[in-house]
Design a protein around this motif. Structure first.
Motif, PDB file in Angstrom:
ATOM      1  N   GLN A   4       0.782  -1.361   0.040  1.00  0.00           N
ATOM      2  CA  GLN A   4      -0.111   0.067  -0.008  1.00  0.00           C
ATOM      3  C   GLN A   4       0.887   1.212  -0.144  1.00  0.00           C
ATOM      4  O   GLN A   4       0.638   2.186  -0.806  1.00  0.00           O
ATOM      5  N   VAL A   5       1.734   1.088   0.902  1.00  0.00           N
ATOM      6  CA  VAL A   5       2.754   2.397   1.178  1.00  0.00           C
ATOM      7  C   VAL A   5       3.618   2.744  -0.195  1.00  0.00           C
ATOM      8  O   VAL A   5       3.819   3.877  -0.806  1.00  0.00           O
ATOM      9  N   THR A   6       4.008   1.715  -0.822  1.00  0.00           N
ATOM     10  CA  THR A   6       4.696   1.524  -2.037  1.00  0.00           C
ATOM     11  C   THR A   6       4.051   2.074  -3.055  1.00  0.00           C
ATOM     12  O   THR A   6       4.545   3.280  -4.013  1.00  0.00           O
ATOM     13  N   LEU A   7       2.975   1.801  -3.265  1.00  0.00           N
ATOM     14  CA  LEU A   7       2.247   2.162  -4.504  1.00  0.00           C
ATOM     15  C   LEU A   7       1.576   3.644  -4.249  1.00  0.00           C
ATOM     16  O   LEU A   7       1.578   4.755  -4.885  1.00  0.00           O
ATOM     17  N   ALA A   8       1.342   4.323  -2.896  1.00  0.00           N
ATOM     18  CA  ALA A   8       0.858   5.464  -2.422  1.00  0.00           C
ATOM     19  C   ALA A   8       2.074   6.437  -2.939  1.00  0.00           C
ATOM     20  O   ALA A   8       2.149   7.552  -3.547  1.00  0.00           O
ATOM     21  N   ARG A   9       3.299   6.073  -2.609  1.00  0.00           N
ATOM     22  CA  ARG A   9       4.605   6.967  -2.547  1.00  0.00           C
ATOM     23  C   ARG A   9       4.829   6.792  -4.003  1.00  0.00           C
ATOM     24  O   ARG A   9       5.275   8.028  -4.745  1.00  0.00           O
ATOM     25  N   HIS A  10       4.757   5.865  -4.909  1.00  0.00           N
ATOM     26  CA  HIS A  10       4.792   5.976  -6.418  1.00  0.00           C
ATOM     27  C   HIS A  10       3.958   7.106  -6.991  1.00  0.00           C
ATOM     28  O   HIS A  10       4.439   7.882  -7.656  1.00  0.00           O
ATOM     29  N   ILE A  11       2.471   6.994  -6.336  1.00  0.00           N
ATOM     30  CA  ILE A  11       1.698   7.886  -7.020  1.00  0.00           C
ATOM     31  C   ILE A  11       2.018   9.522  -6.663  1.00  0.00           C
ATOM     32  O   ILE A  11       2.128  10.289  -7.608  1.00  0.00           O
ATOM     33  N   VAL A  12       2.360   9.704  -5.396  1.00  0.00           N
ATOM     34  CA  VAL A  12       2.655  10.925  -5.032  1.00  0.00           C
ATOM     35  C   VAL A  12       4.112  11.422  -5.882  1.00  0.00           C
ATOM     36  O   VAL A  12       3.995  12.631  -5.965  1.00  0.00           O
ATOM     37  N   ARG A  13       4.857  10.642  -6.126  1.00  0.00           N
ATOM     38  CA  ARG A  13       6.185  11.043  -6.479  1.00  0.00           C
ATOM     39  C   ARG A  13       6.062  11.167  -8.172  1.00  0.00           C
ATOM     40  O   ARG A  13       6.519  11.865  -8.799  1.00  0.00           O
ATOM     41  N   ASP A  14       5.382  10.027  -8.826  1.00  0.00           N
ATOM     42  CA  ASP A  14       5.368  10.182 -10.106  1.00  0.00           C
ATOM     43  C   ASP A  14       4.255  10.677 -11.137  1.00  0.00           C
ATOM     44  O   ASP A  14       4.307  10.919 -11.921  1.00  0.00           O
ATOM     45  N   HIS A  15       3.144  10.949  -9.904  1.00  0.00           N
ATOM     46  CA  HIS A  15       1.932  11.634 -10.427  1.00  0.00           C
ATOM     47  C   HIS A  15       1.339  12.557  -9.324  1.00  0.00           C
ATOM     48  O   HIS A  15       0.102  12.253  -9.141  1.00  0.00           O
ATOM     49  N   ARG A  73      -0.890  20.575  10.630  1.00  0.00           N
ATOM     50  CA  ARG A  73       0.482  20.640  10.658  1.00  0.00           C
ATOM     51  C   ARG A  73       1.121  21.817  10.010  1.00  0.00           C
ATOM     52  O   ARG A  73       0.384  22.153   9.076  1.00  0.00           O
ATOM     53  N   ASN A  74       2.027  22.413  10.574  1.00  0.00           N
ATOM     54  CA  ASN A  74       2.463  23.701   9.962  1.00  0.00           C
ATOM     55  C   ASN A  74       3.890  23.475   9.302  1.00  0.00           C
ATOM     56  O   ASN A  74       4.748  24.454   8.810  1.00  0.00           O
ATOM     57  N   ASP A  75       4.242  22.232   8.952  1.00  0.00           N
ATOM     58  CA  ASP A  75       5.451  22.014   8.400  1.00  0.00           C
ATOM     59  C   ASP A  75       5.259  21.543   6.912  1.00  0.00           C
ATOM     60  O   ASP A  75       6.102  20.973   6.331  1.00  0.00           O
ATOM     61  N   GLY A  76       4.059  21.729   6.598  1.00  0.00           N
ATOM     62  CA  GLY A  76       3.821  21.505   5.000  1.00  0.00           C
ATOM     63  C   GLY A  76       3.548  19.913   5.202  1.00  0.00           C
ATOM     64  O   GLY A  76       2.686  19.305   6.057  1.00  0.00           O
ATOM     65  N   ASP A  77       4.097  19.149   4.216  1.00  0.00           N
ATOM     66  CA  ASP A  77       3.895  17.716   4.063  1.00  0.00           C
ATOM     67  C   ASP A  77       5.448  17.140   3.606  1.00  0.00           C
ATOM     68  O   ASP A  77       5.195  16.555   2.610  1.00  0.00           O
ATOM     69  N   PRO A  78       6.302  17.398   4.462  1.00  0.00           N
ATOM     70  CA  PRO A  78       7.818  17.032   3.899  1.00  0.00           C
ATOM     71  C   PRO A  78       8.018  15.542   3.338  1.00  0.00           C
ATOM     72  O   PRO A  78       8.767  15.424   2.531  1.00  0.00           O
ATOM     73  N   ALA A  79       7.449  14.718   4.007  1.00  0.00           N
ATOM     74  CA  ALA A  79       7.599  13.282   3.710  1.00  0.00           C
ATOM     75  C   ALA A  79       6.215  12.781   2.849  1.00  0.00           C
ATOM     76  O   ALA A  79       6.410  11.670   2.346  1.00  0.00           O
ATOM     77  N   GLY A  80       5.279  13.648   2.374  1.00  0.00           N
ATOM     78  CA  GLY A  80       4.449  13.347   1.542  1.00  0.00           C
ATOM     79  C   GLY A  80       3.250  12.394   2.411  1.00  0.00           C
ATOM     80  O   GLY A  80       2.365  11.815   1.540  1.00  0.00           O
ATOM     81  N   VAL A  81       3.351  12.419   3.767  1.00  0.00           N
ATOM     82  CA  VAL A  81       2.501  11.383   4.490  1.00  0.00           C
ATOM     83  C   VAL A  81       0.834  11.749   4.254  1.00  0.00           C
ATOM     84  O   VAL A  81       0.211  10.917   3.887  1.00  0.00           O
ATOM     85  N   TRP A  82       0.497  12.990   4.210  1.00  0.00           N
ATOM     86  CA  TRP A  82      -0.820  13.305   3.759  1.00  0.00           C
ATOM     87  C   TRP A  82      -1.296  13.319   2.683  1.00  0.00           C
ATOM     88  O   TRP A  82      -2.502  12.802   2.002  1.00  0.00           O
ATOM     89  N   ALA A  83      -0.118  13.475   1.571  1.00  0.00           N
ATOM     90  CA  ALA A  83      -0.571  13.258   0.004  1.00  0.00           C
ATOM     91  C   ALA A  83      -0.794  11.611  -0.061  1.00  0.00           C
ATOM     92  O   ALA A  83      -1.762  11.143  -0.814  1.00  0.00           O
ATOM     93  N   GLU A  84       0.137  10.865   0.581  1.00  0.00           N
ATOM     94  CA  GLU A  84      -0.053   9.397   0.560  1.00  0.00           C
ATOM     95  C   GLU A  84      -1.492   9.050   1.252  1.00  0.00           C
ATOM     96  O   GLU A  84      -2.162   8.086   0.370  1.00  0.00           O
ATOM     97  N   HIS A  85      -1.799   9.439   2.200  1.00  0.00           N
ATOM     98  CA  HIS A  85      -3.038   9.177   2.854  1.00  0.00           C
ATOM     99  C   HIS A  85      -4.296   9.347   1.961  1.00  0.00           C
ATOM    100  O   HIS A  85      -5.104   8.545   1.562  1.00  0.00           O
ATOM    101  N   ARG A  86      -4.213  10.657   1.186  1.00  0.00           N
ATOM    102  CA  ARG A  86      -5.392  11.038   0.339  1.00  0.00           C
ATOM    103  C   ARG A  86      -5.259  10.031  -0.993  1.00  0.00           C
ATOM    104  O   ARG A  86      -6.213   9.829  -1.748  1.00  0.00           O
ATOM    105  N   THR A  87      -4.030   9.682  -1.404  1.00  0.00           N
ATOM    106  CA  THR A  87      -3.892   9.068  -2.577  1.00  0.00           C
ATOM    107  C   THR A  87      -4.606   7.305  -2.454  1.00  0.00           C
ATOM    108  O   THR A  87      -4.835   6.755  -3.337  1.00  0.00           O
TER     109      THR A  87
END
Length: 99
Positions: free
Chosen positions: A40-51, A72-86
């Protein structure tokens, strides 16, 4: 108990060789007793990074996690929120919203 009814992936995922391979591995692994968290994490990270233009907007339908991510006031440096939405793109909603 909620069923594990997989959503139909959007066209961009069906047209991407990497998305297709990762989604297939995810579904195959989900059937095993070991689970499929890494897939799940691998696919989410791929989408966040490549799409990145395909990452859905924050959930507005009562998601328990999006308001906390939004605070959070640090943006989303690791993309965790983006991965969650993806994860809604390829996981049943009741499973996708756990992370």
């Amino acid at each position: 108990m909620d069923s594990l009814e997989w959503p139909v992936p959007p066209p961009f995922m069906r047209n991407c060789v990497v998305c297709h391979a990762l989604a297939t591995a995810l579904v195959d692994k989900a059937e095993s007793p070991v689970g499929c968290f890494a897939e799940q994490v691998t696919l989410a990270r791929h989408i966040v990074r490549d799409h990145p233009d395909r990452v859905p907007e924050p959930h507005t339908d009562g998601c328990a996690l999006c308001p906390d991510y939004a605070k959070r006031n640090d943006g989303d440096p690791a993309g965790v929120w983006a991965e969650h939405r993806t994860r809604d793109l390829f996981m049943p909603t009741h499973v996708a919203r756990l992370m």
